[in-house]
Design a protein around this motif. Structure first.
Motif, short mmCIF file in Angstrom:
data_model
loop_
_atom_site.label_atom_id
_atom_site.label_comp_id
_atom_site.label_asym_id
_atom_site.label_seq_id
_atom_site.Cartn_x
_atom_site.Cartn_y
_atom_site.Cartn_z
N GLU A 26 0.77 -1.22 0.06
CA GLU A 26 -0.11 0.02 -0.16
C GLU A 26 0.80 1.38 0.02
OE1 GLU A 26 -0.81 -2.63 1.73
OE2 GLU A 26 -2.47 -3.34 1.18
N ARG A 52 -0.81 -3.79 -9.04
CA ARG A 52 -1.34 -5.04 -8.70
C ARG A 52 -0.81 -6.07 -9.83
NH1 ARG A 52 -7.39 -4.92 -8.00
NH2 ARG A 52 -6.89 -3.70 -9.94
N GLU A 113 -6.08 -6.03 -0.03
CA GLU A 113 -6.54 -5.86 -1.56
C GLU A 113 -5.90 -7.28 -2.33
OE1 GLU A 113 -5.57 -2.92 -5.18
OE2 GLU A 113 -5.08 -2.08 -3.17
N GLU A 116 -7.75 -10.36 -1.79
CA GLU A 116 -9.16 -10.48 -2.38
C GLU A 116 -8.57 -10.86 -3.93
OE1 GLU A 116 -12.90 -10.60 -3.31
OE2 GLU A 116 -12.02 -10.63 -1.30
#
Length: 192
Positions: A26, A52, A113, A116
């Motif tokens: 992050e 990502r 994140e 997921e």
């Protein structure tokens, strides 16, 4: 700076991974990654959609790779055995072609994140495996359950393999995780 940078994709991956490990996912921007790699945002965008994607690029092929390995397993194998053979074959391919898996796993584990995104990836794998297992003669219910169990075995084996980088080959961990699951389920089968 030349228009084309040799090994730019690898440089971006290495820079991103080093930064993610040092600062946390992050706390790293695309600009940080490009600066560390000595490249431009435009070069980054040629290889990755976003930060990502540095960690997940190519993962969209995983459902097809695993289901193809299951489909191409020896025809004499039943669905469960074909699943195990396909998982072991995929594990060998990943071990040979996906460098820095232990570091990548640590970064993913540290970010909600990314976890997921990993779950979304494995949902696609589950759907693909279900289809492959149906084609091998499993019932709808059995195919869905085997697909989910296969993913659990794969993830457990991957965790062990990345935690023990000097340990056994990834496919060995697949077989060990499957054996452990079989042993754990044996009392359930004996009750009937």
């Amino acid at each position: 700076m030349p228009r084309w940078e040799p090994s730019a994709e690898d440089r971006l991956r290495e820079a991103a991974l080093a930064l993610f490990l040092a600062r946390g996912y992050e706390n790293v921007t695309v600009a940080d990654i490009t600066d560390a790699a000595g490249l431009t945002r435009r070069t980054f965008s040629r290889y990755f959609a976003d930060k990502r994607d540095v960690l997940f690029a190519g993962s969209d092929r995983l459902p097809q790779v695993i289901s193809k390995a299951v489909a191409e397993a020896d025809a004499s194998l039943g669905p469960a055995q074909a699943l195990l053979a396909g998982l072991a074959g995929t594990a060998a391919t990943l071990a040979a072609n996906v460098p820095r898996s232990p570091e990548r796993r640590r970064v993913v584990a540290g970010s909600a994140e990314l976890r997921e995104r990993e779950r979304t990836k494995f949902a696609a794998v589950s759907d693909s495996l279900t289809e492959a297992l149906l084609a091998r003669g499993a019932t709808e219910t059995a195919a869905r359950m085997l697909a989910e169990v296969g993913i659990a075995v794969f993830r457990a084996a991957f965790a062990r393999w990345t935690e023990e980088p000097d340990g056994a080959d990834f496919p060995v961990y697949i077989h060990e995780a499957a054996a452990e699951l079989t042993t754990a389920l044996a009392p359930v089968a004996e009750r009937d």
